[in-house]
Design a protein around this motif. Structure first.
Motif, PDB file in Angstrom:
ATOM      1  N   VAL A 196       0.836  -1.206   0.000  1.00 26.53           N
ATOM      2  CA  VAL A 196       0.000   0.000   0.000  1.00 26.53           C
ATOM      3  C   VAL A 196       0.871   1.256   0.000  1.00 26.53           C
ATOM      4  O   VAL A 196       0.656   2.188  -0.787  1.00 26.53           O
ATOM      5  CB  VAL A 196      -0.948  -0.006   1.220  1.00 26.53           C
ATOM      6  N   GLY A 197       1.866   1.294   0.891  1.00 25.52           N
ATOM      7  CA  GLY A 197       2.730   2.460   0.972  1.00 25.52           C
ATOM      8  C   GLY A 197       3.578   2.679  -0.258  1.00 25.52           C
ATOM      9  O   GLY A 197       3.939   3.812  -0.592  1.00 25.52           O
ATOM     10  N   VAL A 207      -3.308   5.715   4.372  1.00 27.54           N
ATOM     11  CA  VAL A 207      -3.738   5.503   5.768  1.00 27.54           C
ATOM     12  C   VAL A 207      -5.046   4.718   5.806  1.00 27.54           C
ATOM     13  O   VAL A 207      -5.189   3.743   6.556  1.00 27.54           O
ATOM     14  CB  VAL A 207      -3.887   6.850   6.497  1.00 27.54           C
ATOM     15  N   VAL A 208      -6.004   5.126   4.985  1.00 25.28           N
ATOM     16  CA  VAL A 208      -7.308   4.454   4.975  1.00 25.28           C
ATOM     17  C   VAL A 208      -7.163   2.998   4.546  1.00 25.28           C
ATOM     18  O   VAL A 208      -7.660   2.077   5.204  1.00 25.28           O
ATOM     19  CB  VAL A 208      -8.298   5.192   4.052  1.00 25.28           C
ATOM     20  N   ALA A 209      -6.483   2.764   3.423  1.00 23.19           N
ATOM     21  CA  ALA A 209      -6.337   1.400   2.909  1.00 23.19           C
ATOM     22  C   ALA A 209      -5.471   0.547   3.825  1.00 23.19           C
ATOM     23  O   ALA A 209      -5.747  -0.642   4.021  1.00 23.19           O
ATOM     24  CB  ALA A 209      -5.737   1.433   1.507  1.00 23.19           C
ATOM     25  N   GLY A 210      -4.433   1.118   4.409  1.00 24.39           N
ATOM     26  CA  GLY A 210      -3.528   0.353   5.250  1.00 24.39           C
ATOM     27  C   GLY A 210      -4.181  -0.141   6.523  1.00 24.39           C
ATOM     28  O   GLY A 210      -4.095  -1.335   6.860  1.00 24.39           O
ATOM     29  N   TYR A 211      -4.866   0.731   7.231  1.00 25.41           N
ATOM     30  CA  TYR A 211      -5.453   0.363   8.519  1.00 25.41           C
ATOM     31  C   TYR A 211      -6.678  -0.533   8.380  1.00 25.41           C
ATOM     32  O   TYR A 211      -7.172  -1.055   9.382  1.00 25.41           O
ATOM     33  CB  TYR A 211      -5.794   1.616   9.333  1.00 25.41           C
ATOM     34  N   THR A 220       2.956   0.283   8.869  1.00 30.00           N
ATOM     35  CA  THR A 220       3.937  -0.008   7.824  1.00 30.00           C
ATOM     36  C   THR A 220       3.633   0.791   6.560  1.00 30.00           C
ATOM     37  O   THR A 220       4.536   1.357   5.931  1.00 30.00           O
ATOM     38  CB  THR A 220       3.945  -1.517   7.485  1.00 30.00           C
ATOM     39  N   ALA A 221       2.365   0.852   6.181  1.00 29.27           N
ATOM     40  CA  ALA A 221       1.958   1.581   4.979  1.00 29.27           C
ATOM     41  C   ALA A 221       2.271   3.068   5.104  1.00 29.27           C
ATOM     42  O   ALA A 221       2.804   3.684   4.169  1.00 29.27           O
ATOM     43  CB  ALA A 221       0.464   1.376   4.732  1.00 29.27           C
ATOM     44  N   THR A 222       1.971   3.640   6.266  1.00 33.09           N
ATOM     45  CA  THR A 222       2.181   5.075   6.459  1.00 33.09           C
ATOM     46  C   THR A 222       3.652   5.431   6.402  1.00 33.09           C
ATOM     47  O   THR A 222       4.052   6.388   5.732  1.00 33.09           O
ATOM     48  CB  THR A 222       1.585   5.519   7.807  1.00 33.09           C
ATOM     49  N   VAL A 223       4.493   4.660   7.096  1.00 35.92           N
ATOM     50  CA  VAL A 223       5.933   4.938   7.088  1.00 35.92           C
ATOM     51  C   VAL A 223       6.511   4.752   5.683  1.00 35.92           C
ATOM     52  O   VAL A 223       7.308   5.576   5.206  1.00 35.92           O
ATOM     53  CB  VAL A 223       6.671   4.038   8.101  1.00 35.92           C
TER      54      VAL A 223
END
Length: 341
Positions: A196-197, A207-211, A220-223
Motif C-alpha cells: 500500500v505504501g 492511511v485508509v487502505a492500510g489500517y 507499515t503503509a504510512t511509514v
C-alpha cells in the motif's frame, strides 16, 4: 523624510494589491476543507476540491482583475512554501525502520514508474508535460508531487487540474480495492502495508487502505509512504533539467539550468531539520495543517487560472494513461515485495 517613507508606502501598496486575490483563494480553500468533511466526499482531497471550486468560480464569474496579483502569488509562492514545509513529515529515523530490502523496493518502484510513464506517454500520445505530471503523481505522492513538478515543467494550468483529477480518481478506486486484494492474495500485514505504501498515491488514501487490515499494516503503509515522499526532491530536480533541455532544443544547445530549485532544496533542508530536532507533536501537527491549507490555496488559484474549454479538450487519453500507470505501479511493486520481502 519622504525618501525614507517610500519603501513602506510601496510595501503597503503591494500588500493592498495582493489582498483581494489571497482572500479569494483562502475562501475557496476553506470551502474545500468544509466540503471534504461531508461523508460522501470524505475520500476526495481538499486539494482536488479547491481546484474544482476554482474552475467553477472562473466559469461562472470570470477572474476579477483586482484578484489577479494575489492569485498569481498563491499559485506560485504559496505552493513552493508548502512543498518546503512538506519535508518535515519525513525523518531519517523512519527510513531506518524500513530495512534495506523495503527501501530497495520503494526506490525501484519510483524509478520504474517514472521511466514507464516517460515511455508510455509517447505510445499513448499524451503530451509530455502532462505525462510527467501524471507519472510524478503516481510514482511519489499524488497532488503534492504534481504541483511540485509543475513548477519546473512550466506546466499549463489545465494540465495540473487534469493531472490532479486523474490521479485522485485512480487513487480513490485503488483505496477501495486494495484491502479486498490484500485478503484475496493472503498477504501478511507487513507485506500488505508495504504494498500500500509503495503504490497508492495520496497519504490519506494510504492511511485508509492500510489500517483496513490492522494496525501493523497501517503503520507499515504510512511509514513506507512517507519514505517514498523523499523521492520528491531528486525527481523534481531531474524533471526540471529535462524540461529545460527540451525547451532549449536538446543536448546540442546547452543551457544554464537550475538543477535544484530553491523550494526543493528547502524541502531537503526540512527533512534534515526534522531528523535532528525533536519538534513537539503539536507543532508538527500545526505545520501539517498549514501545509494542507497553503496547498489548497495554491490549487484554488490554479483552478481560477484554468480554462475549462482547454481542460475538456484533453479528452480521455490522459485519464486512461493514468489508469495504466496505476495498474503498473500496483503490479510492479507487488511483484518485488513477493520476490524479495
Amino acid at each position: 523624510m519622504t525618501t525614507k517613507a517610500q519603501p513602506h508606502l510601496q510595501n503597503a501598496g503591494v500588500l493592498r494589491e495582493m489582498t483581494p486575490g489571497l482572500f479569494l483563494c483562502a475562501v475557496i480553500a476553506a470551502t474545500a476543507f468544509s466540503i471534504s468533511h461531508l461523508r460522501f466526499l470524505s475520500a476526495v482531497s481538499p486539494a482536488l476540491l479547491a481546484v474544482v471550486l476554482g474552475i467553477a468560480f472562473r466559469a461562472l464569474l470570470g477572474e476579477p482583475a483586482i484578484a489577479q496579483p494575489g492569485v498569481r502569488i498563491s499559485m506560485r509562492q504559496l505552493l513552493r512554501i508548502a512543498v518546503v514545509l512538506l519535508g518535515l513529515r519525513v525523518t531519517f529515523a523512519q527510513i531506518q525502520t524500513m530495512g534495506l530490502s523495503a527501501l530497495m523496493v520503494l526506490a525501484a518502484t519510483v524509478v520504474a514508474t517514472l521511466a514507464f510513464s516517460f515511455w508510455m506517454s509517447k505510445l499513448c500520445r499524451v503530451e509530455w508535460r502532462l505525462g510527467m505530471l501524471l507519472g510524478s503523481g503516481t510514482a511519489i505522492c499524488g497532488a503534492s508531487a504534481i504541483v511540485a513538478a509543475s513548477s519546473t515543467l512550466t506546466a499549463r494550468h489545465e494540465d495540473i487540474a487534469y493531472g490532479l483529477a486523474a490521479v485522485t480518481i485512480a487513487g480513490s478506486l485503488s483505496m477501495v480495492l486494495y484491502p479486498i486484494l490484500g485478503i484475496l492474495l493472503e498477504l501478511d500485514p507487513h507485506r500488505y502495508g508495504l504494498w500500500v505504501g509503495a503504490s497508492l498515491h495520496e497519504v490519506a488514501q494510504v492511511v485508509v487502505a492500510g489500517y483496513q487490515l490492522g494496525p501493523e499494516a497501517g503503520e507499515t503503509a504510512t511509514v513506507a509512504k512517507l519514505v517514498r515522499v523523499l523521492a520528491l526532491a531528486p525527481t523534481v530536480a531531474v524533471l526540471g533539467y529535462l524540461a529545460q533541455r527540451r525547451l532549449r532544443g536538446g543536448p546540442d544547445q546547452p543551457a544554464r539550468v537550475q538543477l535544484i530549485p530553491w523550494f526543493v532544496a528547502g524541502f531537503a533542508v526540512m527533512v534534515v531539520l526534522g531528523s535532528v530536532i525533536a519538534f513537539p507533536d503539536w507543532l508538527l501537527s500545526g505545520i501539517q495543517s498549514l501545509v494542507s491549507f497553503l496547498m489548497a490555496m495554491a490549487l484554488a488559484a490554479i483552478g481560477i487560472e484554468t480554462d475549462l474549454g482547454r481542460l475538456a479538450g484533453k479528452g480521455m487519453a490522459p485519464l486512461l494513461f493514468s489508469a495504466l500507470l496505476t495498474i503498473f505501479i500496483a503490479v510492479f511493486s507487488l511483484a518485488l515485495i513477493l520476490l524479495f520481502i
